[in-house]
Design an enzyme around this catalytic site. Structure first.
Site, PDB file in Angstrom:
ATOM      1  N   ASN A 134       0.658  -1.065   0.470  1.00 55.48           N
ATOM      2  CA  ASN A 134       0.385   0.050  -0.129  1.00 55.48           C
ATOM      3  C   ASN A 134       0.661   0.707  -0.178  1.00 55.48           C
ATOM      4  OD1 ASN A 134       0.646  -0.581   2.648  1.00 55.48           O
ATOM      5  ND2 ASN A 134      -1.184   0.756   3.850  1.00 55.48           N
ATOM      6  N   GLU A 139       4.988  -3.924  12.288  1.00 57.86           N
ATOM      7  CA  GLU A 139       4.383  -2.542  12.471  1.00 57.86           C
ATOM      8  C   GLU A 139       2.976  -3.076  11.733  1.00 57.86           C
ATOM      9  OE1 GLU A 139       4.514   0.521  13.340  1.00 57.86           O
ATOM     10  OE2 GLU A 139       6.522   0.605  13.361  1.00 57.86           O
ATOM     11  N   VAL A 190      -0.116 -12.435   9.768  1.00 54.25           N
ATOM     12  CA  VAL A 190       1.127 -12.995   9.005  1.00 54.25           C
ATOM     13  C   VAL A 190       2.395 -12.624  10.312  1.00 54.25           C
ATOM     14  CG1 VAL A 190       3.393 -12.347   7.180  1.00 54.25           C
ATOM     15  CG2 VAL A 190       0.484 -12.282   6.691  1.00 54.25           C
ATOM     16  N   GLY A 191       1.862 -11.000  10.690  1.00 55.62           N
ATOM     17  CA  GLY A 191       3.020 -11.043  11.788  1.00 55.62           C
ATOM     18  C   GLY A 191       3.202 -11.868  13.433  1.00 55.62           C
ATOM     19  N   GLU A 225       9.017   2.853  13.641  1.00 55.53           N
ATOM     20  CA  GLU A 225       9.718   2.829  12.623  1.00 55.53           C
ATOM     21  C   GLU A 225      10.094   5.026  12.907  1.00 55.53           C
ATOM     22  OE1 GLU A 225       7.905   1.319   9.590  1.00 55.53           O
ATOM     23  OE2 GLU A 225       9.293  -0.087   9.862  1.00 55.53           O
ATOM     24  N   GLY A 251       3.382  -5.292   7.216  1.00 58.36           N
ATOM     25  CA  GLY A 251       1.401  -5.961   7.081  1.00 58.36           C
ATOM     26  C   GLY A 251       0.775  -5.906   8.039  1.00 58.36           C
ATOM     27  N   SER A 252      -0.166  -7.085   7.589  1.00 62.48           N
ATOM     28  CA  SER A 252      -1.300  -7.958   8.443  1.00 62.48           C
ATOM     29  C   SER A 252      -0.832  -8.324   9.597  1.00 62.48           C
ATOM     30  CB  SER A 252      -2.196  -9.111   7.662  1.00 62.48           C
ATOM     31  OG  SER A 252      -1.130 -10.091   7.746  1.00 62.48           O
ATOM     32  N   CYS A 265      -2.957   1.894   6.750  1.00 61.42           N
ATOM     33  CA  CYS A 265      -3.169   1.044   7.620  1.00 61.42           C
ATOM     34  C   CYS A 265      -3.769   2.173   8.871  1.00 61.42           C
ATOM     35  CB  CYS A 265      -1.616   0.445   8.522  1.00 61.42           C
ATOM     36  SG  CYS A 265      -0.244   2.221   7.622  1.00 61.42           S
TER      37      CYS A 265
END
Ligand code: NAD
Length: 496
Positions: free
Chosen positions: A150, A248, A230-231, A462, A226-227, A282
């Site tokens: 994104n 993140e 998956v994180g 970040e 990412g999502s 996000c």
């Protein structure tokens, strides 16, 4: 057009010779490019290259490393328009936003380059005589960088510029929906003079490239955006192997509008927050919490503006909202709309795929608004990641904040109010990594920390100086110049 991986300073295909297509989400007949479908053997080669390069790169003085990052910023600035156009073709968001995405990369380059002459540690007095104490930052090694589609330029630059200026080397796995922007970014780094092997790019899927990268024992750090699903998998692997990992993840951001707010401004903010990037941020505004006294007025003003949003190809400057990134994303959005209806929320705008005129061959979806949403409904709790916004009602400030905090996520948040007391109470009590007052939930600047609380991440940030803590290890250094053994906590220093 065919593109390649970048390993040890060379553009190379996947060892398997397999490829995947990247198509324009606004017109699926248009192939943007062919990219290598890489696997673990390509990851192995990239990691070996990064490991060898790290040995020399870590010894290059940080201000010299920073000069290359600064040059990369200059080249990005020169190529901004071309990069933005390619980005719109590959992931759909409107040109104004892809220019902004690229600008964020430029800003990050200049900011990270400045760190080359800072990267401050501390000096502290030692407790023993003739002894010096200080702390210094040290690079970590090979960093595996895994990014979403994104923000295909901004997010990789948030990670890779600081990683490099700190003296690490990188293996970069971009999302397979945005491989072209990744190629453009790596071309810039190569042109800026980054030595071979310091940056490596491997294209492919999450399981084909992401998993072997995470599991590679020579990769010392994973930085993932990412999502949350998956994180969690990544965190559990890194937990078992004690690998450093920065995550993140998702968001379910809300904008509060109080009864004393400037409603025009709040409507403007909600439109931009909910439908910018077609809701695929996000930090997108996914919930609007309205004070009951202004709810009806706000909603009618908002719906009038929603009805005027123009959908289409993001390269057309009159378009407000581009397509979703791919078919699966559109199906997911629509399934949430069905869930919202079934759970009893009132659909007051949108709710369908949009296939009018030039939009027939793209993954377009109407900007969608649900009213009468209750806090426990799934559309109020789960990240939808599309142009769907839920409206909730609150009787006062503390109820509004309670509703906002009633989420497993905690990334961004916003309050519109002209009451300074309400603003400061919200700043104190909202559970989120970012709070905007009289601004939408989107619009972060690169020199402040970016990230969230709760299920949005694992406590790292970040951007800003905070990112240095992700990409460096602290070393405490004691220099004893007394010429004898001195024992901390044991020797008693006599004061004469
Ligand atoms: P995703 O989790 O599906 O994929 C992200 C990246 O991980 C991609 O490169 C993908 O190929 C890779 N990947 C997928 N499965 C993997 C696996 N098992 N092992 C290793 N790598 C794997 O997310 P997405 O759809 O690309 O992006 C959308 C999500 O990203 C949303 O949840 C959004 O909120 C989040 N996001 C968060 C931030 C933030 O800073 N908090 C910013 C942007 C996006």
């Amino acid at each position: 057009m065919e593109y390649k991986n970048f390993i040890h300073g060379e553009w190379v295909g996947a060892k398997s010779k397999e490829k995947f297509e990247n198509r324009n989400p606004a017109n699926w007949d248009e192939v943007v490019g062919l990219f290598p479908r890489s696997g673990s053997e390509d990851v192995d080669e990239a990691v070996a290259s990064a490991e060898a390069a790290f040995k020399k790169w870590r010894l290059v003085p940080a201000p010299k490393r920073a000069e290359i990052i600064f040059r990369a910023g200059e080249i990005l600035r020169k190529n901004k328009e071309e990069i933005a156009r390619d980005m719109t073709r590959e992931m759909g968001k409107v040109l104004q936003e892809t220019r902004g995405d690229t600008q964020e990369g430029i800003d990050t380059a200049y900011y990270a380059a400045g760190e080359g002459r800072r990267m401050f540690g501390d000096t502290a007095p030692a407790e023993l005589p003739n002894k010096f104490a200080m702390s210094v930052r040290q690079p970590i090694g090979v960093c595996g960088i895994i990014s979403p589609w994104n923000f295909p330029m901004a997010i990789p630059t948030w990670k890779i510029f600081p990683a490099l200026v700190c003296g690490n080397s990188v293996v970069f796995k971009p999302a397979s929906d945005t491989p072209l922007t990744a190629v453009k970014f790596v071309e810039v780094l190569a042109e800026a003079g980054l030595p071979a092997g310091v940056i490596n790019l491997v294209h492919g899927t999450g399981s084909g490239v992401g998993t072997p990268l995470i599991e590679h024992p020579k990769v010392k750090l994973i930085s993932f955006t990412g999502s949350s699903a998956v994180g969690r998998q990544i965190a559990s692997f890194c937990g078992k192997t004690l690998k450093r990992v920065s995550l993140e993840l998702g968001g379910k951001n809300a904008q509060i509008v109080m009864d004393d707010a400037n409603l025009e401004l709040a409507v403007e903010g909600a439109l931009w927050g909910a439908f910018g990037t077609t809701g695929q941020r996000c930090t997108a505004t996914s919930r609007i919490i309205l004070h009951e006294k202004i709810k009806d007025r706000f909603l009618s003003m908002f719906l009038e503006r929603v009805g005027k949003l123009k959908l289409g190809n993001g390269l057309d400057s009159s378009v407000d909202v581009g397509p979703l990134v791919n078919k699966a994303q559109r199906e997911q959005i629509h399934s949430y709309v069905e869930i919202g209806k079934k759970d009893g929320a009132k659909l007051v705008a949108g709710g369908r795929a949009y296939e009018e005129g030039d939009c027939k061959k793209g993954w377009f979806y109407e900007p969608t608004v649900f009213d009468e949403v209750l806090p426990k409904m799934r559309i109020a709790q789960e990240e939808i990641f599309g142009p769907v916004v839920s409206v909730l009602k609150a009787g006062n400030l503390s109820q509004a904040i309670e509703l906002l905090n009633d989420s497993s996520y905690g990334l961004s948040s916003s309050i519109y109010t002209n009451n300074v007391n309400s603003a400061f109470a919200a700043i104190r009590d909202i559970e989120a990594g970012i709070t905007y007052v009289n601004g939408p939930t989107i619009g972060a600047e690169v020199h402040l920390p970016f990230g969230g609380v709760k299920d949005t991440g694992n406590g790292h940030r970040e951007s800003g100086p905070a990112v240095l803590d992700v990409f460096t290890e602290w070393k405490s250094v004691y220099v004893d110049f007394s010429g004898r053994l001195q024992k901390a906590q044991i020797d008693n220093v006599a004061i004469e």
